[in-house]
Write a protein that holds these residues in place. Structure first.
Motif, PDB file in Angstrom:
ATOM      1  N   LEU A  16       8.239   3.714  -0.231  1.00 23.88           N
ATOM      2  CA  LEU A  16       7.400   2.976   0.715  1.00 23.88           C
ATOM      3  C   LEU A  16       6.570   3.930   1.572  1.00 23.88           C
ATOM      4  O   LEU A  16       5.365   3.715   1.791  1.00 23.88           O
ATOM      5  N   LEU A  17       7.195   4.989   2.051  1.00 20.25           N
ATOM      6  CA  LEU A  17       6.487   5.922   2.933  1.00 20.25           C
ATOM      7  C   LEU A  17       5.388   6.679   2.195  1.00 20.25           C
ATOM      8  O   LEU A  17       4.304   6.931   2.750  1.00 20.25           O
ATOM      9  N   LEU A  18       5.627   7.055   0.954  1.00 25.23           N
ATOM     10  CA  LEU A  18       4.574   7.704   0.171  1.00 25.23           C
ATOM     11  C   LEU A  18       3.406   6.757  -0.041  1.00 25.23           C
ATOM     12  O   LEU A  18       2.225   7.156   0.081  1.00 25.23           O
ATOM     13  N   ALA A  19       3.698   5.492  -0.345  1.00 26.55           N
ATOM     14  CA  ALA A  19       2.631   4.503  -0.540  1.00 26.55           C
ATOM     15  C   ALA A  19       1.865   4.282   0.763  1.00 26.55           C
ATOM     16  O   ALA A  19       0.635   4.087   0.750  1.00 26.55           O
ATOM     17  N   LEU A  20       2.578   4.325   1.886  1.00 20.97           N
ATOM     18  CA  LEU A  20       1.929   4.133   3.183  1.00 20.97           C
ATOM     19  C   LEU A  20       0.973   5.280   3.490  1.00 20.97           C
ATOM     20  O   LEU A  20      -0.125   5.051   4.020  1.00 20.97           O
ATOM     21  N   ARG A  21       1.362   6.493   3.176  1.00 26.79           N
ATOM     22  CA  ARG A  21       0.451   7.636   3.338  1.00 26.79           C
ATOM     23  C   ARG A  21      -0.827   7.425   2.533  1.00 26.79           C
ATOM     24  O   ARG A  21      -1.928   7.683   3.012  1.00 26.79           O
ATOM     25  N   ASP A  22      -0.681   6.960   1.286  1.00 28.79           N
ATOM     26  CA  ASP A  22      -1.853   6.706   0.448  1.00 28.79           C
ATOM     27  C   ASP A  22      -2.700   5.572   1.020  1.00 28.79           C
ATOM     28  O   ASP A  22      -3.933   5.622   0.981  1.00 28.79           O
ATOM     29  N   GLU A  23      -2.047   4.552   1.541  1.00 23.84           N
ATOM     30  CA  GLU A  23      -2.753   3.384   2.057  1.00 23.84           C
ATOM     31  C   GLU A  23      -3.539   3.689   3.325  1.00 23.84           C
ATOM     32  O   GLU A  23      -4.716   3.324   3.452  1.00 23.84           O
ATOM     33  N   LEU A  24      -2.905   4.364   4.277  1.00 22.95           N
ATOM     34  CA  LEU A  24      -3.522   4.564   5.596  1.00 22.95           C
ATOM     35  C   LEU A  24      -4.268   5.890   5.722  1.00 22.95           C
ATOM     36  O   LEU A  24      -5.145   6.023   6.577  1.00 22.95           O
ATOM     37  N   GLY A  25      -3.925   6.882   4.910  1.00 26.99           N
ATOM     38  CA  GLY A  25      -4.565   8.184   5.039  1.00 26.99           C
ATOM     39  C   GLY A  25      -4.144   8.884   6.320  1.00 26.99           C
ATOM     40  O   GLY A  25      -3.194   8.473   7.005  1.00 26.99           O
ATOM     41  N   PHE A  26      -4.887   9.919   6.688  1.00 25.22           N
ATOM     42  CA  PHE A  26      -4.480  10.788   7.794  1.00 25.22           C
ATOM     43  C   PHE A  26      -5.506  10.841   8.933  1.00 25.22           C
ATOM     44  O   PHE A  26      -5.418  11.700   9.803  1.00 25.22           O
ATOM     45  N   ASP A  27      -6.454   9.905   8.931  1.00 23.84           N
ATOM     46  CA  ASP A  27      -7.471   9.911   9.994  1.00 23.84           C
ATOM     47  C   ASP A  27      -6.888   9.518  11.346  1.00 23.84           C
ATOM     48  O   ASP A  27      -7.403   9.915  12.391  1.00 23.84           O
ATOM     49  N   ASP A  28      -5.826   8.715  11.334  1.00 24.46           N
ATOM     50  CA  ASP A  28      -5.160   8.281  12.567  1.00 24.46           C
ATOM     51  C   ASP A  28      -3.683   8.664  12.464  1.00 24.46           C
ATOM     52  O   ASP A  28      -2.833   7.829  12.128  1.00 24.46           O
ATOM     53  N   PRO A  29      -3.347   9.947  12.739  1.00 26.14           N
ATOM     54  CA  PRO A  29      -1.959  10.385  12.568  1.00 26.14           C
ATOM     55  C   PRO A  29      -0.959   9.586  13.394  1.00 26.14           C
ATOM     56  O   PRO A  29       0.135   9.275  12.911  1.00 26.14           O
ATOM     57  N   ALA A  30      -1.318   9.233  14.619  1.00 30.56           N
ATOM     58  CA  ALA A  30      -0.392   8.484  15.468  1.00 30.56           C
ATOM     59  C   ALA A  30      -0.112   7.113  14.873  1.00 30.56           C
ATOM     60  O   ALA A  30       1.034   6.643  14.862  1.00 30.56           O
ATOM     61  N   GLY A  31      -1.152   6.467  14.368  1.00 33.96           N
ATOM     62  CA  GLY A  31      -0.964   5.162  13.745  1.00 33.96           C
ATOM     63  C   GLY A  31      -0.130   5.245  12.482  1.00 33.96           C
ATOM     64  O   GLY A  31       0.710   4.383  12.213  1.00 33.96           O
ATOM     65  N   LEU A  32      -0.357   6.294  11.699  1.00 30.96           N
ATOM     66  CA  LEU A  32       0.418   6.494  10.478  1.00 30.96           C
ATOM     67  C   LEU A  32       1.888   6.720  10.807  1.00 30.96           C
ATOM     68  O   LEU A  32       2.780   6.140  10.163  1.00 30.96           O
ATOM     69  N   ARG A  33       2.161   7.521  11.802  1.00 40.38           N
ATOM     70  CA  ARG A  33       3.546   7.794  12.180  1.00 40.38           C
ATOM     71  C   ARG A  33       4.253   6.534  12.664  1.00 40.38           C
ATOM     72  O   ARG A  33       5.398   6.259  12.286  1.00 40.38           O
ATOM     73  N   ALA A  34       3.568   5.774  13.513  1.00 40.69           N
ATOM     74  CA  ALA A  34       4.162   4.547  14.041  1.00 40.69           C
ATOM     75  C   ALA A  34       4.442   3.554  12.919  1.00 40.69           C
ATOM     76  O   ALA A  34       5.504   2.922  12.883  1.00 40.69           O
ATOM     77  N   ALA A  35       3.505   3.426  11.996  1.00 46.38           N
ATOM     78  CA  ALA A  35       3.702   2.512  10.874  1.00 46.38           C
ATOM     79  C   ALA A  35       4.836   2.983   9.984  1.00 46.38           C
ATOM     80  O   ALA A  35       5.635   2.176   9.477  1.00 46.38           O
ATOM     81  N   GLY A  36       4.938   4.290   9.777  1.00 46.33           N
ATOM     82  CA  GLY A  36       6.023   4.820   8.956  1.00 46.33           C
ATOM     83  C   GLY A  36       7.380   4.525   9.548  1.00 46.33           C
ATOM     84  O   GLY A  36       8.307   4.078   8.850  1.00 46.33           O
ATOM     85  N   ASP A  37       7.539   4.791  10.854  1.00 49.59           N
ATOM     86  CA  ASP A  37       8.809   4.502  11.522  1.00 49.59           C
ATOM     87  C   ASP A  37       9.195   3.033  11.369  1.00 49.59           C
ATOM     88  O   ASP A  37      10.330   2.702  11.006  1.00 49.59           O
ATOM     89  N   LYS A  38       8.227   2.137  11.647  1.00 47.37           N
ATOM     90  CA  LYS A  38       8.541   0.708  11.662  1.00 47.37           C
ATOM     91  C   LYS A  38       8.803   0.162  10.260  1.00 47.37           C
ATOM     92  O   LYS A  38       9.790  -0.561  10.030  1.00 47.37           O
ATOM     93  N   ARG A  39       7.936   0.484   9.319  1.00 43.81           N
ATOM     94  CA  ARG A  39       8.072  -0.129   7.994  1.00 43.81           C
ATOM     95  C   ARG A  39       9.323   0.383   7.271  1.00 43.81           C
ATOM     96  O   ARG A  39      10.008  -0.372   6.589  1.00 43.81           O
TER      97      ARG A  39
END
Length: 259
Positions: free
Chosen positions: A20-43
């Motif tokens: 799931l986390l690998l797919a989330l990295r692909d989905e959201l990318g790295f333009d918003d690191p804080a958003g990516l981190r928060a989504a990773g923790d929650k999902r």
């Protein structure tokens, strides 16, 4: 259907969350690191809680991202999870030193209980280390065998204040890494020889990787040599040493002199 046996189930859970986390990295990318981190923790947390609720409904859960339910203190079985260990590294493109931690603590009579199973998922490294089957005891690296310095994994951002003095005393090279799970996994695989941490950790930071390391035959303890005890009312477990057995006495002695 997931495996029935607890050790294999822990590996399965860590792998599901890692995918799931690998797919989330692909989905959201790295333009918003804080958003990516928060989504990773929650999902990742939501996935693990859903699967534990479905397949282990009678067990208690302690998660970094969840509400701590005091009922866990009287439970016979407790899953200790960190849905995303190394959140900082997860949000940095190209970094692979982040992990998913899944551990099972089990009460044993009147004792403090034991870590009965554990798995450390390293999704960006395409591997999961589990306690069952246990990883083999790590071979001594050719460099260390030839008299080179031992390698001690340490935090990238908050290394213990005493660690430089310890490294100098034992003739060690410090190797900065991200996640605690990635550091202990590196000890298990022989990429480093020890991991020393002092301050700022909780039970979910170490339970799964300590279960994996102990199953592989490595030394695991607090930095004063006392046991690592889990499912305590205060979930803080601020320090630890994981290392090859032959290094434990010298490292504990050096830490006691400088910490």
């Amino acid at each position: 259907m997931p495996p029935v046996e607890d050790g294999a189930f822990a590996v399965w859970l860590a792998r599901q969350a890692g995918d799931l986390l690998l797919a989330l990295r692909d989905e959201l990318g790295f333009d918003d690191p804080a958003g990516l981190r928060a989504a990773g923790d929650k999902r990742s947390h939501d996935l693990l809680m859903t699967e534990l609720g479905r397949w282990r409904p009678a067990d208690a859960v302690l998660s970094e991202e969840g509400v701590d339910d005091p009922a866990r203190l009287t439970a016979n079985r407790l899953w200790i999870i960190d849905p995303l260990d190394g959140t900082r590294e997860f949000g940095e493109q190209g970094r692979a030193d982040w992990a998913v931690h899944v551990a099972l603590w089990r009460r044993t009579g009147e004792s403090t209980g034991v870590l009965a199973a554990g798995a450390v998922g390293l999704p960006a490294q395409q591997r999961v280390l589990g306690s069952e089957p246990a990883a083999p005891y790590p071979p001594l690296s050719p460099e260390v065998a030839a008299g080179g310095p031992i390698r001690i994994a340490t935090s990238r951002t908050r290394p213990p204040y005493f660690l430089a003095a310890v490294a100098e005393q034992v003739g060690a090279q410090l190797v900065p890494m991200g996640s605690a799970g990635a550091k202990i996994a590196a000890v298990v695989t022989g990429e480093v020889d020890a991991y020393i941490h002092g301050g700022g950790q909780y039970e979910w930071d170490s339970a799964a990787p300590v279960a994996v390391a102990a199953a592989a035959g490595l030394h695991t303890s607090r930095i004063d040599g006392s046991p690592l005890i889990y499912n305590q009312s205060d979930a803080s477990l601020p320090d630890l040493l994981v290392c090859r057995r032959d290094l434990a006495a010298d490292l504990l002695s050096a830490v006691s002199q400088h910490s």
